[in-house]
Design an enzyme around this catalytic site. Sequence first.
Site, PDB file in Angstrom:
ATOM      1  N   GLU A 129       0.883  -1.168   0.000  1.00 24.87           N
ATOM      2  CA  GLU A 129       0.000   0.000   0.000  1.00 24.87           C
ATOM      3  C   GLU A 129       0.911   1.206   0.000  1.00 24.87           C
ATOM      4  O   GLU A 129       1.580   1.493   0.990  1.00 24.87           O
ATOM      5  CB  GLU A 129      -0.929  -0.038   1.221  1.00 24.87           C
ATOM      6  CG  GLU A 129      -2.141   0.855   1.067  1.00 24.87           C
ATOM      7  CD  GLU A 129      -1.966   2.166   1.766  1.00 24.87           C
ATOM      8  OE1 GLU A 129      -1.606   3.149   1.072  1.00 24.87           O
ATOM      9  OE2 GLU A 129      -2.161   2.237   2.980  1.00 24.87           O
ATOM     10  N   CYS A 147      -1.634   8.940   2.712  1.00 23.80           N
ATOM     11  CA  CYS A 147      -1.316   8.446   1.365  1.00 23.80           C
ATOM     12  C   CYS A 147      -2.459   8.680   0.396  1.00 23.80           C
ATOM     13  O   CYS A 147      -2.240   8.851  -0.802  1.00 23.80           O
ATOM     14  CB  CYS A 147      -0.930   6.971   1.413  1.00 23.80           C
ATOM     15  SG  CYS A 147      -2.039   5.977   2.411  1.00 23.80           S
ATOM     16  N   GLU A 194       4.110  13.229  -4.941  1.00 22.52           N
ATOM     17  CA  GLU A 194       3.480  13.195  -3.621  1.00 22.52           C
ATOM     18  C   GLU A 194       4.283  14.062  -2.658  1.00 22.52           C
ATOM     19  O   GLU A 194       5.456  13.810  -2.399  1.00 22.52           O
ATOM     20  CB  GLU A 194       3.420  11.749  -3.104  1.00 22.52           C
ATOM     21  CG  GLU A 194       2.651  11.632  -1.810  1.00 22.52           C
ATOM     22  CD  GLU A 194       2.484  10.202  -1.328  1.00 22.52           C
ATOM     23  OE1 GLU A 194       1.426   9.882  -0.797  1.00 22.52           O
ATOM     24  OE2 GLU A 194       3.432   9.411  -1.482  1.00 22.52           O
TER      25      GLU A 194
END
Length: 472
Positions: free
Chosen positions: A253, A287, A384
């Site tokens: 993940e 996230c 990100e």
Amino acid sequence: MFDYAPAPESRSVVSIAPSYGLFIDGSFVEGKGTFKTINPATEEVLAEVALGGPEDVDRAVAAARRAFQSWSALPGSERAKYLFRIARIIQERSRELAVLESLDNGKPIRESRDVDLPLVAAHFFYYAGWADKLAYAGFGPDPRPLGVAGQVIPWNFPLLMLAWKIAPALAAGNTVVLKPAETTPLSALFFADVCRQAELPQGVVNIVTGAGDTGRYLVEHPDVNKVAFTGSTEVGRQIARSVAGTGKKLTLELGGKAANIVFDDAPIDQAVEGIVNGIFFNQGHVCCAGSRLLVQESIAEELLGSLKRRMSTLRVGDPLDKNTDVGAINSAAQLARITELSEIGDQEGAERWSPECQLPDRGFWFAPTIFTGVTQAHRIAREEIFGPVLSVLTFRTPDEAIEKANNTPYGLSAGIWSDKGSRILAVADQLRAGVVWANTFNKFDPTSPFGGYKESGYGREGGRHGLEAYLA
């Protein structure tokens, strides 16, 4: 804006030992060295923590392997009793755990108290319910546990990520060696005490603290049957390479760059709350954060005005103050990355705006920030940032919104804001994202699977689907 009086949560709720060892085979033992964990809001040292080396990982995996024989042989209803017990103890000690989480992580006490801890207990309750029903989970009439699970978790939700990993693993009959993040080891070590209080058999859960090398020893250990990792895409790639060809089961993940899409018929005030929750919750250390706002051109001006007014009311400061909305950035290294990418946004011509807010002198802090005039070529729209930074892009048609939303190597989550259910369903169907929220954002539930596509990883955690990765 109201001038709130401070409402601090007491630190005396939780006692932190000066030093902690590794939790192996039911006992705390010394490691090959030590490191310090600090409070990111003040930079004070909270505790000294053992650093696990290869020999320590060997010991932990061996303990888990020994415990596996008897743990996997227990009837599911007996394993369920332990999981229920852990869930109840977490509820009983949730105030201690919430304070500890905010001290070690920097997140506001309101979030650790009202979001993290209830979800942690809920995950253990939920998987306790599955422990004696595995034959009905849809993975064959007689599913078997895999063996020893090596689990590596990040620093953004230390206790919640632990629950996501450990609860399904134990319900399925596996034993666990967990490596928490080096900047947030304390709640995992506290959880070791919860396991002892629940009288969990020795060796079923082992916790080895340390940095990246410790995690690598665990992932590459030949006697680990299953690897679960939550963290950066870069580290996820390394893990996938090291596990390839070994026969180990793997779930990853990883990162995200979620699009939060606001159409012209969306309820503006509701959407603004969702945008704020999507990117400023947990300082943007999420996230699946809605870090790209795609707003329909015709309402962009109105929505941005409303968003800026709302951001001006956000309170940045002491994580233990119950009034705080945005806490401390988790580490100096993370603050440096957020600062660097924000400066690149300036250099590339995007327009930066932050509300007036006084940041504390000590600790790691970053003001909530939005960038307008962003294009898809900007790095702040592609990479990100993992901080409280929002990139705003506009679109004219639903097709353009879908194309821009999918124009990313990631695919973890997305949000859609519209009054039309048909539009929500039509757009959601075309988004390459593991989770799509409609007229809300960052809603989690133990019964619902979570995971991504593309560079956001593979496999699912949560729900019935979360059991699959732990069953043969």
